[in-house]
Design a protein around this motif. Structure first.
Motif, short mmCIF file in Angstrom:
data_model
loop_
_atom_site.label_atom_id
_atom_site.label_comp_id
_atom_site.label_asym_id
_atom_site.label_seq_id
_atom_site.Cartn_x
_atom_site.Cartn_y
_atom_site.Cartn_z
N TYR A 46 66.67 58.55 22.13
CA TYR A 46 66.58 58.13 23.44
C TYR A 46 67.42 59.07 24.34
CZ TYR A 46 65.42 55.65 27.90
OH TYR A 46 65.17 55.42 29.03
N LYS A 47 66.77 59.91 25.12
CA LYS A 47 67.93 60.85 25.98
C LYS A 47 68.43 60.16 27.41
CE LYS A 47 68.50 65.31 27.59
NZ LYS A 47 69.74 65.60 27.20
N THR A 48 69.52 60.00 27.35
CA THR A 48 70.19 59.52 28.69
C THR A 48 70.64 60.59 29.72
OG1 THR A 48 72.37 59.30 27.71
CG2 THR A 48 71.04 57.43 27.33
N GLY A 49 71.24 60.17 30.51
CA GLY A 49 71.75 61.28 31.63
C GLY A 49 73.49 61.77 31.31
N GLY A 50 73.94 61.09 30.17
CA GLY A 50 75.42 61.53 30.03
C GLY A 50 75.55 61.07 28.33
N ILE A 51 76.82 61.57 28.07
CA ILE A 51 77.26 61.24 26.65
C ILE A 51 77.43 59.82 26.54
CG2 ILE A 51 78.33 63.53 26.53
CD1 ILE A 51 81.13 62.07 26.98
N ILE A 52 77.35 59.65 25.16
CA ILE A 52 77.13 58.19 24.79
C ILE A 52 78.58 58.01 24.02
CG2 ILE A 52 76.17 56.27 23.58
CD1 ILE A 52 73.38 57.96 24.13
N ARG A 62 66.74 44.12 20.11
CA ARG A 62 66.94 45.09 21.08
C ARG A 62 68.21 45.68 20.48
NH1 ARG A 62 64.71 42.18 25.85
NH2 ARG A 62 62.43 42.02 25.21
N ILE A 63 68.28 46.93 21.12
CA ILE A 63 69.54 47.55 21.00
C ILE A 63 70.19 47.93 22.36
CG2 ILE A 63 68.34 49.72 20.92
CD1 ILE A 63 71.79 49.59 18.84
N TYR A 64 71.52 47.68 22.65
CA TYR A 64 72.27 47.85 23.78
C TYR A 64 73.20 48.87 23.65
CZ TYR A 64 69.94 43.41 24.62
OH TYR A 64 69.15 42.08 24.53
N PHE A 65 73.52 49.75 24.62
CA PHE A 65 74.32 50.66 24.58
C PHE A 65 74.71 51.13 25.97
CE2 PHE A 65 70.45 52.97 24.30
CZ PHE A 65 70.76 54.11 25.01
N LYS A 71 75.00 54.18 33.08
CA LYS A 71 73.93 53.18 33.12
C LYS A 71 73.88 52.46 31.52
CE LYS A 71 70.10 55.33 35.44
NZ LYS A 71 68.52 55.67 35.19
N PHE A 72 73.70 51.07 31.73
CA PHE A 72 73.79 50.34 30.62
C PHE A 72 72.03 49.96 30.17
CE2 PHE A 72 74.82 45.68 29.07
CZ PHE A 72 74.87 45.98 27.76
N PHE A 93 82.16 51.61 29.49
CA PHE A 93 83.33 51.76 28.70
C PHE A 93 82.78 50.85 27.30
CE2 PHE A 93 87.30 50.51 26.64
CZ PHE A 93 87.82 51.96 26.45
N GLY A 94 82.58 49.64 27.53
CA GLY A 94 82.29 48.88 26.25
C GLY A 94 80.95 48.15 26.59
N VAL A 95 80.46 47.73 25.44
CA VAL A 95 79.33 46.84 25.56
C VAL A 95 79.33 45.73 24.28
CG1 VAL A 95 77.83 48.63 26.57
CG2 VAL A 95 77.79 48.27 23.95
N GLN A 96 78.57 44.82 24.56
CA GLN A 96 78.28 43.59 23.70
C GLN A 96 77.12 42.89 24.05
OE1 GLN A 96 78.46 41.92 20.73
NE2 GLN A 96 80.54 42.35 20.66
#
Length: 185
Positions: A46-52, A62-65, A71-72, A93-96
């Protein structure tokens, strides 16, 4: 013995996450990858608009990042289809994720969203930018900040339980063993 290799062409800094027979990771090529854990074959990306740079978290199917496009993301873990995304005001910065989905941003904000819809349930303002991963234990969120505090926040309500002042930034992610909290600053 190396079982397989997968070449992205860019740096990988996020911790992987697993769902059934899939391994997920984000990359500096702006993509989240889903690979077959046995063969290393790409299932989808899945391509986003920025580095991950955030870790990936799986809850249910579900996968969250987060991405540096501010964007989240929440994707279907099997198909890679977008379920929802949330546009923050600053870099994620961080996800959970554990029922609700949580992200911290570099505008000193911790967000709680409904894990199914992405609707914001509450926000919490940190004293400075986050400096550690978000951890959940026994209904409490733990997050370190550049203001040299470890915050203890009720996961359901966003209410501050307490903050523990240290002598430096809390950069090490909190960990738990036998009911005890471990972290470094």
């Amino acid at each position: 013995k190396i079982l397989w290799k997968f070449h992205t062409g860019q740096m990988i800094v996020s911790l992987p996450a697993f769902y059934e027979d899939i391994v997920f990771f984000g990359c500096f090529d702006n993509r989240l990858y889903a690979l077959d854990v046995r063969t290393g074959e790409k299932r989808w990306s899945y391509k986003t608009g920025g580095i991950i740079i955030t870790d990936c978290h799986v809850y249910g199917n579900r996968i969250y990042f987060g991405s540096n496009d501010r964007k989240f993301y929440c994707l279907d873990a099997k198909t890679g289809q977008l379920v929802w995304s949330f546009q923050a005001k600053s870099i994620i910065f961080g996800v959970q994720a554990k029922g609700n989905a949580y992200c911290s941003t570099w505008d000193k904000t911790l967000y709680c969203m409904d894990g199914d819809t992405g609707e914001v349930k509450w926000t919490f303002r940190l004293g400075d930018n986050p400096s550690s991963a978000i951890k959940i234990y026994d209904g409490v969120l733990y997050i370190g900040s550049m203001d040299k505090n470890l915050y203890f926040i009720e996961a359901e309500t966003g209410k501050l339980i307490r903050k523990y002042k240290t002598k430096d930034m809390v950069t090490a992610s909190p960990a738990f063993k036998d009911g005890s909290l471990y972290f470094g600053s």
